[in-house]
Design an enzyme around this catalytic site. Structure first.
Site, PDB file in Angstrom:
ATOM      1  N   HIS A 171      -3.249  57.453  11.333  1.00 47.25           N
ATOM      2  CA  HIS A 171      -2.505  58.244  13.093  1.00 47.25           C
ATOM      3  C   HIS A 171      -0.859  58.241  13.118  1.00 47.25           C
ATOM      4  CE1 HIS A 171      -4.273  58.598  17.216  1.00 47.25           C
ATOM      5  NE2 HIS A 171      -3.425  60.488  16.821  1.00 47.25           N
ATOM      6  N   HIS A 189      -5.778  53.990  12.099  1.00 48.86           N
ATOM      7  CA  HIS A 189      -4.448  53.747  13.161  1.00 48.86           C
ATOM      8  C   HIS A 189      -3.645  54.123  12.325  1.00 48.86           C
ATOM      9  CE1 HIS A 189      -5.735  51.896  16.616  1.00 48.86           C
ATOM     10  NE2 HIS A 189      -6.690  51.394  15.868  1.00 48.86           N
ATOM     11  N   HIS A 241     -10.537  50.915  10.038  1.00 45.73           N
ATOM     12  CA  HIS A 241      -9.927  50.703  11.348  1.00 45.73           C
ATOM     13  C   HIS A 241      -8.846  51.166  11.092  1.00 45.73           C
ATOM     14  CE1 HIS A 241     -10.846  50.073  16.213  1.00 45.73           C
ATOM     15  NE2 HIS A 241      -9.550  49.363  15.612  1.00 45.73           N
ATOM     16  N   GLU A 242      -8.255  49.933  10.937  1.00 47.17           N
ATOM     17  CA  GLU A 242      -6.495  50.056  11.114  1.00 47.17           C
ATOM     18  C   GLU A 242      -5.783  51.169  10.107  1.00 47.17           C
ATOM     19  OE1 GLU A 242      -5.697  47.851  13.397  1.00 47.17           O
ATOM     20  OE2 GLU A 242      -7.243  47.436  13.533  1.00 47.17           O
TER      21      GLU A 242
END
Length: 600
Positions: free
Chosen positions: A399, A396, A392-393
């Site tokens: 991105h 981020h 998940h991180e």
């Protein structure tokens, strides 16, 4: 190194498992040099006041100088907040963080005249400026967004005053953080092996995942009874923060703080309301899932402390960090070579602060500045959930990486509304990879359970949080008081609604709102649920359509804030102005529930 039950001091952790903040500043002395430079730049920015829009040349130079000032200030502040998060007890780091925040507030105050001056521009004059100074077209989207919000921008003096009180306005959140992360001490309980373990923010969920029901119950009661002892302080802090948001909304001519918050990214209120309505219309699937959980755990009553433990017996995913990293890498291969090159860089170049240490900020996040590595804070324990958190991180941070590499500073960040899409798409791809490669029935059931938990916590639970935010803000906006008793009563009611008749909603859960930092983020949480829905759609497109969808997805990651978030998502293939993405996510949840019902 594997994660351990005891929480170590930071100095006892290996260097390679800590993030590389030294790549930003070798020491405080180097930070101070940039700090002094930024102070001088902020002072000199006054020279633009009253002249910013007097010519195309002046407008361009003012905007360019503003970018340079914010670029440096954000680098300084990012460093200090991450340094503090390494050990929130450290007085020197607290002082440095205060200094970094004060500088950022000063920069906001020094530049606050700019937007009101831009709003005085005649559109015909502005078009003439673009012709005279082609370089100014870089800022067209930025200027258009300012003009869109013209009725909500105040005079230069009023904007200056608001900027100056910004530091005061941040006090409630800071009080909450210091109390919850630094000062609050939780009891010691017995773990599954009968050994003493001190409850921390980092190990609470692993304890709640324990197979031993007594461990879960004791951890649950110990943590929430601790919060209960400070409920009035937490209520006062939250009330103060929400009143600040309401004040800012009112003074800017918005009808509510929710409208003000969503308008920042040009999001209509209907997107928020559609989310709550869609989830309400699909609560039957959640109730069915709770019935399956109760049956699988073979309990007479299903309590709130039973919601995190895996419901599949004899499966124990213990995944050390290095193994978790390899799993994540394999799962993300469908995103292509360009994406995977950055994944490799992230894991090998000390982007990540891996393990918990005493005083470290709880939870996980991706941070950094335009000029730094896109750092990741973890508190890794050897659980399947922590592998998904890592994916998940990393989503981020990649991105952020693509945005910063492909956009100028003015558009070098992505909006909050799309912030959870890339992270959750990574989770979806990881789950798809694991389901496709699992052969054991029990392990498949375990993964289905984990996927359903992802839906429960990211769509249903975050929507419940969003509805709670809406209720308590509207309560304040009617002139009512936000007492601890009221907050507990409303929070418990929502838990009863969202979890249904099969769950005993224990009294302790009523205080859970006090441990959720996101309630200080001003209508942030609804975007976890909308982002999850968009991410499910985009990850499915990548898997089913291949290169064409991968290219669209990478373009989305590279877009930053060069367009409004709803438009950026539409180009990637998802229209969040309709109920379709959320409803489709709900259909997938229902399908997964039915599969688990048949297999269990």
């Amino acid at each position: 190194m594997e994660s351990k039950k005891e929480t170590l001091e930071r100095k006892d952790l290996p260097q390679e498992l800590k993030w590389d903040l030294e790549s930003m500043y070798k020491d405080v002395g180097e930070w101070e040099k940039d700090y002094n430079k930024a102070k001088e730049m902020a002072k000199n920015f006054d020279s633009h006041k009253g002249e910013a829009v007097s010519s195309s040349e002046n407008l361009y130079n003012t905007l360019k100088d503003k970018d340079e000032l914010y670029r440096l200030a954000s680098n300084l502040y990012s460093y200090t907040h991450m340094k503090l998060d390494e050990d929130t007890r450290d007085g020197k780091s607290q002082a440095l963080s205060d200094k970094g925040l004060s500088l950022y507030i000063e920069v906001e105050e020094k530049t606050s005249f700019l937007v009101p001056e831009i709003l005085t521009l005649d559109l015909n004059v502005l078009e003439k400026y673009y012709e005279e100074k082609p370089e100014l077209k870089l800022y067209k989207k930025y200027i258009d967004n300012i003009l869109r919000q013209k009725s909500h921008v105040l005079s230069a003096r009023e904007e200056s005053i608001l900027a100056q009180v910004g530091e005061i306005g941040s006090a409630p959140e800071k009080i909450y953080s210091m109390l919850s992360d630094a000062d609050l001490k939780f009891p010691v309980i017995k773990d599954e092996d009968g050994k003493d373990v001190e409850i921390t923010h980092g190990n609470f969920i692993p304890l709640m995942e324990s197979k031993n029901r007594d461990v879960r119950k004791n951890a649950f009661e110990a943590l929430y009874n601790t919060y209960e002892g400070f409920k009035n302080t937490f209520a006062a802090a939250l009330s103060g923060d929400l009143k600040k948001n309401i004040f800012n909304a009112n003074i800017r001519n918005y009808k509510s703080s929710r409208e003000a918050s969503l308008d920042t990214n040009n999001i209509p209120l209907s997107v928020y309301d559609n989310l709550i309505n869609s989830v309400h219309n699909n609560l039957d699937s959640m109730y069915k899932y709770m019935e399956i959980r109760k049956r699988a755990l073979e309990v007479e009553e299903l309590h709130m402390y039973d919601l995190y433990t895996p419901i599949v017996k004899d499966v124990d995913f213990k995944i050390p960090y290095k193994e978790g990293v390899e799993l994540v890498k394999k799962a993300l291969v469908p995103l292509g070579e360009e994406y995977m090159d950055v994944v490799e860089e992230g894991f090998s170049s000390r982007w990540i602060d891996v393990y918990e240490n005493r005083g470290k900020r709880s939870g996980a996040y991706s941070s950094g500045s335009y000029d730094s590595k896109p750092f990741i804070l973890l508190n890794y324990h050897d659980t399947l959930d922590n592998v998904f958190t890592t994916a998940h991180e990393m989503g981020h941070s990649i991105h952020s990486y693509f945005t910063r590499k492909n956009q100028p500073f003015v558009y070098g960040n992505y909006s909050i509304f799309v912030a959870e899409v890339a992270s959750t798409a990574n989770e979806s791809l990881l789950m798809d990879y694991m389901l496709k490669n699992v052969v054991d029935k029990n392990e498949r059931l375990y993964l289905l359970n984990h996927y359903l938990e992802s839906f429960r916590t990211t769509v249903f639970r975050q929507t419940m949080f969003a509805e709670f935010e809406k209720i308590i803000n509207e309560h304040l906006e009617k002139g009512e008081s936000l007492t601890a008793d009221y907050l507990c009563e409303e929070y418990k009611k929502l838990n009863e609604l969202y979890y249904g008749p099969s769950v005993v909603v224990d009294d302790e859960i009523a205080i859970e709102w006090a441990r959720i930092p996101h309630f200080y983020y001003n209508y942030y949480v609804f975007q976890y649920a909308t982002g999850y829905s968009a991410a499910v759609a985009l990850s499915q497109k990548v898997l089913e359509e291949g290169k064409e969808s991968v290219d669209k997805y990478l373009n989305f990651l590279k877009s930053g804030s060069s367009d409004y978030p709803l438009n950026v998502l539409k180009l990637a293939g998802v229209d969040m102005t309709t109920e379709e993405p959320v409803n489709n996510a709900m259909k997938l949840f229902s399908k997964l529930v039915d599969e688990m019902d048949k297999l269990i």
